[in-house]
Design an enzyme around this catalytic site. Structure first.
Site, PDB file in Angstrom:
ATOM      1  N   VAL A 691       0.818  -1.207   0.000  1.00 20.85           N
ATOM      2  CA  VAL A 691       0.000   0.000   0.000  1.00 20.85           C
ATOM      3  C   VAL A 691       0.862   1.272   0.000  1.00 20.85           C
ATOM      4  O   VAL A 691       0.409   2.357  -0.343  1.00 20.85           O
ATOM      5  CB  VAL A 691      -0.979  -0.033   1.199  1.00 20.85           C
ATOM      6  CG1 VAL A 691      -0.251   0.258   2.512  1.00 20.85           C
ATOM      7  CG2 VAL A 691      -2.128   0.921   1.006  1.00 20.85           C
ATOM      8  N   GLY A 692       2.141   1.116   0.351  1.00 18.79           N
ATOM      9  CA  GLY A 692       2.998   2.287   0.553  1.00 18.79           C
ATOM     10  C   GLY A 692       3.295   3.055  -0.709  1.00 18.79           C
ATOM     11  O   GLY A 692       3.612   4.240  -0.661  1.00 18.79           O
ATOM     12  N   GLU A 693       3.227   2.390  -1.845  1.00 13.63           N
ATOM     13  CA  GLU A 693       3.469   3.090  -3.103  1.00 13.63           C
ATOM     14  C   GLU A 693       2.160   3.463  -3.786  1.00 13.63           C
ATOM     15  O   GLU A 693       2.082   4.471  -4.480  1.00 13.63           O
ATOM     16  CB  GLU A 693       4.359   2.245  -4.017  1.00 13.63           C
ATOM     17  CG  GLU A 693       5.749   2.069  -3.411  1.00 13.63           C
ATOM     18  CD  GLU A 693       6.756   1.439  -4.340  1.00 13.63           C
ATOM     19  OE1 GLU A 693       6.339   0.742  -5.289  1.00 13.63           O
ATOM     20  OE2 GLU A 693       7.960   1.629  -4.113  1.00 13.63           O
TER      21      GLU A 693
END
Lengths: 733, 213, 316
Positions: A691-693
């Site tokens: 989810v971080g990108e």
């Protein structure tokens, strides 16, 4: 453990600990300044000397001569390392340019020497006494000028530079509604807060580095190759990393020069890259020039989708894969993408948060907004209409899960999208106000990942893996995973990361870390559970809960299994072909409201909302932080971030944190994030994705579209700064 | 300031052609000092005594040592971070005599007799300061590197507002500034967080300040 | 950073005497710009005279009804002073638009005036810069110069002065009080304080070597509405693209000074007469003879529009 069929029910599905918003377990260390980062480890090696890096003053050419006399004579100087005296060094597989340059210079501020001295002050002062004479060479520094020389690059990571389905040219030509526009994105810098830093120490032929690195095993391998020594002789330790964003995926000059400096000085050496050197010395996200062509029917069905991207890199480097998402994001029968690569002698281009998608969506999602306007359609409705549940290039291959439309519709509802007016009409005092939307898309990647788990008599479970936590929350989700699997509370789990002595993990990059590394811990815990059951003589369907193992009428304290000694289990999660059978991607929708000063064109973000569909969210608290952080970086890309290229001398001019502006507190409003409830059984037993990108993908375009909605001025060249609006703003009253 | 002597420029601008041609150029760092000083045997040092987190510390330092490096390299108080070393990021923020400053842009020897509070002086993992605790609760960080500076700054910011120090967003200079999110965002802007935890940091500070969001 | 010897002095006389005694000396107070530059060896003093504890930290009323601001008054304290907030609001507004809370706690009134440019080529010792190394050339001309000067520049230098405070001081007709090694004091109107770059951009002020700033005086308050609009890409903690400092009276007359357009805070008194007629004639007067590059030409319309916004705000 091999994961080759979709997950069924497993202990993670209990979600007693996994999936709960959880404070970071290392939080008290970070907030009290007691978490040790690389340069701070006074305790690990006595008698540390200080190294200071000298960077090349030219971008391309040769060192004609180097005079070290004055520097050597300076107070406190112990050793000076240069390419001349460092011995034979190979180039790491992950580096495009050499980490220690000379006599050939490949880019500005390429390291050419390390001065080692007793103190930091002495090393820094002596570094400026290294006298260098250069023969300046001819270089190429201007992407727009080099575009004609760009070539079709080799396939990288299995991705071909070109793709074609149907007949794009004919379909585009025949489309009743067409959009054909060019967009540019500038070079970006990771600008993580902790500079690249390393302490290196040799014991005989064994090297230990305490460093700041996202990918431990890759970097051990590259270090071994560079130094020409066996991997077994190198230990990396990187428990805390002050931000990476892709800038610490690979070895940089600090780690190589610390190792070489320690060898030359015969004592441990610590090196941090000075901030003004970092931007040109390390990697960056390359600039792109992109052309997007969209053809649609009058009612908004896409019939032709074309996306081309040009970028540059040093010889031997690769393209910024800005067309990647366009192959998967929208339906449409006729499609083409192409990437072209020019040779530029600027510093090395490489991965930065969501490489490919981040700049690609900056263009594509403005284009969709422009098409919506041509069609007279709502941009949310246009995107919803062109959703696809299958890989548009290969319709037999479904997405494992795809809730893009729900993201868009949920976001529109929560954000008050229906109140959006036509461009240039909404005023709030001196501010022109507008709303924008963009889709977020980023592929999910999994990688093999191993972990070791230890059970002590006390019932404490210790996890060891060379996985890294770059701020992503890895410590906590790994602890949650082990706690859930072993049936213990979170405070009975100890997590040790970042040490190459531990089993090899997926590492942190490409938003693959969370799902991959916890899946590895899952696999190790499955083995530990087997060992526990066996040791206690319990039935194999025993339940692990509340610090106990229960089977039938027996209930035994978990720690009893280790009464005679620690139990240790290790496993590696590997993957079959589910990622080929299913397209695994993450989705989202970004909604942004901006205000634009009607007089000066100053742009300020007023509201931001992201709705994400990204599989099971392991720790909603940390995942939300990842997304708001990415939204912040996206706002920076939209409004201020640009490495200014000096096209004469070939370097990024604004090479510090005063010149390269990233958002500050005052730029960022309260941010909202909604995660759709998902669990994707095709990704791993964790049923999670990254989810971080995803969080950065599309943000800048949503800002750009909001600026357009506020002002009626379409800017296609990032960053969107006031000088690009000024001449087109409404007349002064 | 330099000696006021006039000189004639040989030409306008710079050797733009030089960038494109292969020519040997000598590029030594171009400083203001052209007259090189003879290398000293050992660099000048000076003694300084100040109080750090309640303890008097006496040091003899190379005069060039920044307060930041004195803390990190000499006193091994590494909670204070070096992010840029040029006053551009705020990671090195400490509180000196009640005021927050960038410890990278000040010489240690200039702080004789002063009282310095670092992140270690605010609290410990077992006994956190309310602000440290709030950062944990609100996830007001990610990588953690800017965090000690953010927290020291936040603690001082609340005092600044209490003391009536105005800010860029204070609407009425005649009135006492209030603890609002807009005020906090402006006042915290000297602390960069590249992970982008801003929204959570402001929640943490308003929590400590007892302000409703 | 080159090594240096260090001494702390407790009087202006001791400071100037120390300067006269020691070759290569510099005064240091807040140090926020000097140390920054010393780390890069753009400044290389051999001796530092610490004047930060001189008793020049008071803000006092003058017999003329103005204020005398000690050279060592910190930016935060100056901005917070009740008299400044009441009577010289422009000064508070400019101060709090500059730098960060941390830097304002350190930076002094004198040091703020003496800040050096933030031109990135000045900051990179590999690059030619006539300000840093006289005769080496100007890399900003023909390079990255979006932030650079549009007025008052020369073929040798197009750097801007970065101070916000100085813009307010210029509009307020401040004077800079100094003392030299011989103990001679003088007051320099801020209008005469900065030197045009011409062929000697390394000479930035009219201060003689060793001349120490002791105070800045403000004449008695002029009333009016005080507005400082600093225009920047980032919402805070950034240097100005341009800044407009204005004092506007009820009848529409007033004063205007600009930041971010030249080597000094830019004010053209003759142009101010046009204020009642709106922004355009004033901007035209202020920017007469402007010379722009393709990267900084936006500053001309930006000044006009920002000024128009300020005048609209002043009307309320």
């Amino acid at each position: 453990m091999k994961f080759d069929t979709p997950a069924t029910t497993n202990p993670i599905d209990q979600m007693k600990i996994v999936g709960k918003p959880t404070n970071r377990i290392e939080g008290p260390l970070k907030t009290t300044g007691t978490a040790p980062y690389a340069y701070e480890r006074h305790d690990v090696a006595a008698n540390q000397a200080y190294g200071y890096v000298v960077g090349s003053a030219i971008a391309k050419g040769r060192i004609a001569s180097m005079n070290l006399g004055e520097a050597r004579a300076a107070p406190g100087v112990i050793a000076i390392v240069t390419a001349d005296n460092a011995g034979k060094l190979a180039k790491g597989d992950f580096n495009t340019a050499k980490l220690l340059g000379g006599p050939d210079i490949e880019h500005y501020h390429q390291a050419i020497a390390l001065v080692v001295a007793d103190s930091f002050e002495q090393a820094r002062a002596a570094a400026s006494l290294v006298r260098v004479e250069y023969a300046r060479g001819k270089g190429a520094y201007d992407l727009a000028a080099a575009i004609d020389t760009a070539i079709k690059p080799k396939a990288s990571f299995g991705t071909e530079p070109d793709s074609a389905v149907g007949n794009f040219a004919a379909a585009f030509a025949a489309a009743p509604v067409q959009l054909d526009a060019r967009y540019t994105t500038p070079d970006h810098s990771h600008a993580m807060m902790e500079p690249h830093a390393t302490i290196a120490a040799w014991k005989g032929d064994k090297l230990t580095v305490w460093t700041s690195n996202q990918m431990i095993a890759w970097s051990v391998g590259d270090m071994a190759k560079t130094l020409g020594i066996p991997k077994e002789n190198i230990r990396f330790d990187s428990p805390y990393i002050g931000g990476g964003f892709g800038g610490k995926l690979f070895n940089r000059a600090d780690v190589l020069l610390a190792a070489l400096g320690a060898k030359a000085a015969k004592r441990p050496v610590k090196v941090a890259l000075p901030r003004p050197l970092m931007i040109n010395n390390t990697t960056h996200r390359p600039a792109t020039i992109q052309r997007v062509r969209l053809g649609a029917t009058a009612d908004g069905k896409l019939t032709a989708i074309g996306h081309e991207s040009w970028s540059g890199d040093l010889p031997g480097g690769g393209p910024e894969t800005a067309v990647a998402q366009t192959r998967l994001l929208y339906a449409g029968e006729n499609r083409m993408t192409a990437m072209r690569l020019a040779v530029l002698d600027l510093p090395e281009g490489n991965a930065m948060r969501a490489p490919g998608e981040a700049p690609g969506l900056m263009a594509l999602e403005i284009a969709v907004d422009e098409l919506a306007e041509k069609l007279g359609m709502d941009p949310v409705a246009l995107r919803v209409l062109n959703d696809t549940q299958v890989d548009p290039e290969k319709p037999s291959r479904p997405f494992s899960q795809r809730q893009l439309n729900k993201c868009l519709e949920t976001g529109a509802d929560k954000f008050g999208w229906s109140k959006r007016a036509k461009p240039g009409v909404t005023r709030d005092g001196r501010w022109l106000v507008g709303m924008g939307v963009a889709a977020a898309f980023r592929n999910n990647l999994n990688g093999p990942s191993a972990a070791r788990v230890r059970l002590a008599k006390s019932g404490v479970v210790t996890v060891e893996t060379d996985m890294t936590d770059i701020g992503t929350g890895t410590y906590t989700i790994i602890a949650q995973t082990a706690a859930e699997m072993m049936g213990v509370p979170l405070d009975k789990v100890v997590v040790k990361l970042g040490d190459s002595a531990f089993p090899v993990s997926a590492g942190s990059g490409g938003q693959w870390g969370a799902n991959s590394s916890t899946a590895g811990v899952y696999a190790a815990c499955v083995k530990l559970r087997e060992a526990v059951v066996q040791k206690l003589g319990l039935a194999s369907d025993a339940v692990f809960a509340d610090g106990k193992v229960k089977a039938g009428r027996r209930s035994v304290a978990l720690g009893d299994a280790a009464a005679d000694g620690e139990l240790v289990a290790e496993d590696n999660m590997e993957y079959g072909d589910l990622a080929e059978k299913f397209q695994q991607s993450t989705f989202g929708a970004h909604f942004v409201e901006v205000g634009v000063d009607a007089m000066t064109g100053e742009i300020r973000v007023r509201r931001m909302l992201a709705v994400c569909a990204a599989g099971r969210i392991l720790n909603p608290k940390a995942a939300r932080s990842q997304v708001i952080g990415a939204m912040t970086m996206g706002a920076g890309a939209a409004l201020m971030e640009e490495l200014a290229v000096d096209k004469r001398f070939g370097f990024f001019v604004n090479h510090d944190l005063a010149g390269y502006e990233v958002p500050v507190h005052a730029d960022i409003p309260h941010q909202d994030v909604i995660f759709l409830d998902e669990a994707d059984p095709t990704t791993s037993p964790m049923k999670a994705k990254g989810v971080g990108e995803l969080g950065i993908c599309g943000v800048a375009a949503a800002v750009a579209n909001a600026v357009y909605n506020a002002t009626g001025v379409r800017v296609r060249n990032y960053p969107i700064t006031l000088d690009k609006l000024l001449g087109k703003l409404p007349d002064m009253v | 300031m330099q000696t006021p002597e006039e000189f004639e420029l040989s030409r306008r601008g710079v050797l733009v052609g030089g960038a494109a041609s292969v020519a040997t150029v000598t590029l030594v760092p171009i400083g203001t000092a052209t007259a090189a000083t003879p290398p000293a045997k050992s660099p000048p040092t000076a003694k300084v005594a100040f109080e750090v987190n309640g303890t008097v510390r006496e040091l003899e330092l190379d005069t060039r040592t920044s307060l930041l490096d004195a803390l990190r390299e000499h006193l091994h108080l590494t909670g204070t971070k070096k992010g840029c070393d040029h006053g551009q990021c705020g990671a090195c923020t400490v509180i000196v005599d009640g005021r927050r400053i960038n410890s990278c842009l000040t010489l240690a020897v200039m702080h004789e007799g002063e009282k310095i509070t670092t992140i270690e002086g605010l609290g410990t993992p077992d006994k956190m300061h309310a602000m440290q605790d709030a950062f944990v609760t609100h996830d007001g960080y990610q990588c953690g590197y800017c965090t000690p500076g953010q927290i020291c700054s936040a603690v001082a910011v609340l005092d600044e507002i209490k003391a009536g120090v105005p800010s860029h967003v204070t609407a009425d200079l005649a009135a006492a500034p209030a603890v609002t999110k807009v005020e906090l965002r402006e006042r915290m802007s000297g602390n960069i967080c590249r992970c982008g935890a801003y929204s959570n940091i402001i929640d943490a500070i308003t929590d400590v300040a007892g302000v409703k969001a | 950073m080159k090594s240096f010897t260090y001494e702390r002095v407790d009087s202006s006389a001791a400071a100037t005497a120390a300067f006269a005694r020691t070759p290569g000396a510099r005064f240091i107070a807040g140090g926020t710009n000097l140390l920054d530059l010393m780390k890069l060896e753009i400044e290389t003093p051999q001796h530092l005279i610490d004047v930060s504890r001189l008793a020049l930290d008071k803000i006092e009323a003058t017999p003329e009804g103005g204020l005398r601001i000690g050279a060592m008054v910190r930016n935060t304290d100056l901005a917070s002073d009740a008299r400044v907030r009441r009577d010289y609001g422009l000064l508070t507004r400019a101060l709090v638009a500059g730098a960060s809370g941390q830097l304002r706690n350190k930076a002094t009134t004198a040091g703020n005036l003496l800040q050096r440019t933030r031109c990135p080529y000045f900051y990179d010792t590999n690059q030619p810069c006539n300000k840093r190394q006289p005769g080496s050339g100007c890399a900003a001309i023909g390079g990255f110069n979006r932030l650079h000067a549009v007025v008052g520049a020369s073929d040798a230098c197009i750097a801007t002065h970065p101070s916000d405070m100085a813009v307010a001081m210029r509009a307020l007709d401040a004077a800079i009080e100094t003392v030299d090694a011989a103990g001679k004091a003088r007051a320099i109107p801020i209008a005469d304080f900065y030197r045009a770059p011409a062929k000697t951009p390394h000479l930035e002020t009219v201060l003689a070597p060793g001349e120490l700033i002791t105070a800045v005086t403000l004449p008695k308050p002029v009333g009016g509405t005080h507005i400082y609009h600093k225009v920047r890409d980032r919402a805070s903690y950034a240097f100005a693209l341009i800044a407009v400092g204005a004092i506007v009276q009820r009848d529409g007359t007033g004063r205007v000074a600009l930041g971010g357009v030249g080597y000094k805070p830019w004010r053209v008194e003759a142009a101010e007469a046009a204020l009642p007629r709106g922004a355009k004639p004033v901007a035209d007067g202020l920017l007469a003879g402007a010379k722009t590059t393709h990267e900084n030409a936006y500053k001309l319309p930006l000044v006009e529009r920002a000024l128009a916004g300020v005048l609209a705000q002043a009307k309320g």
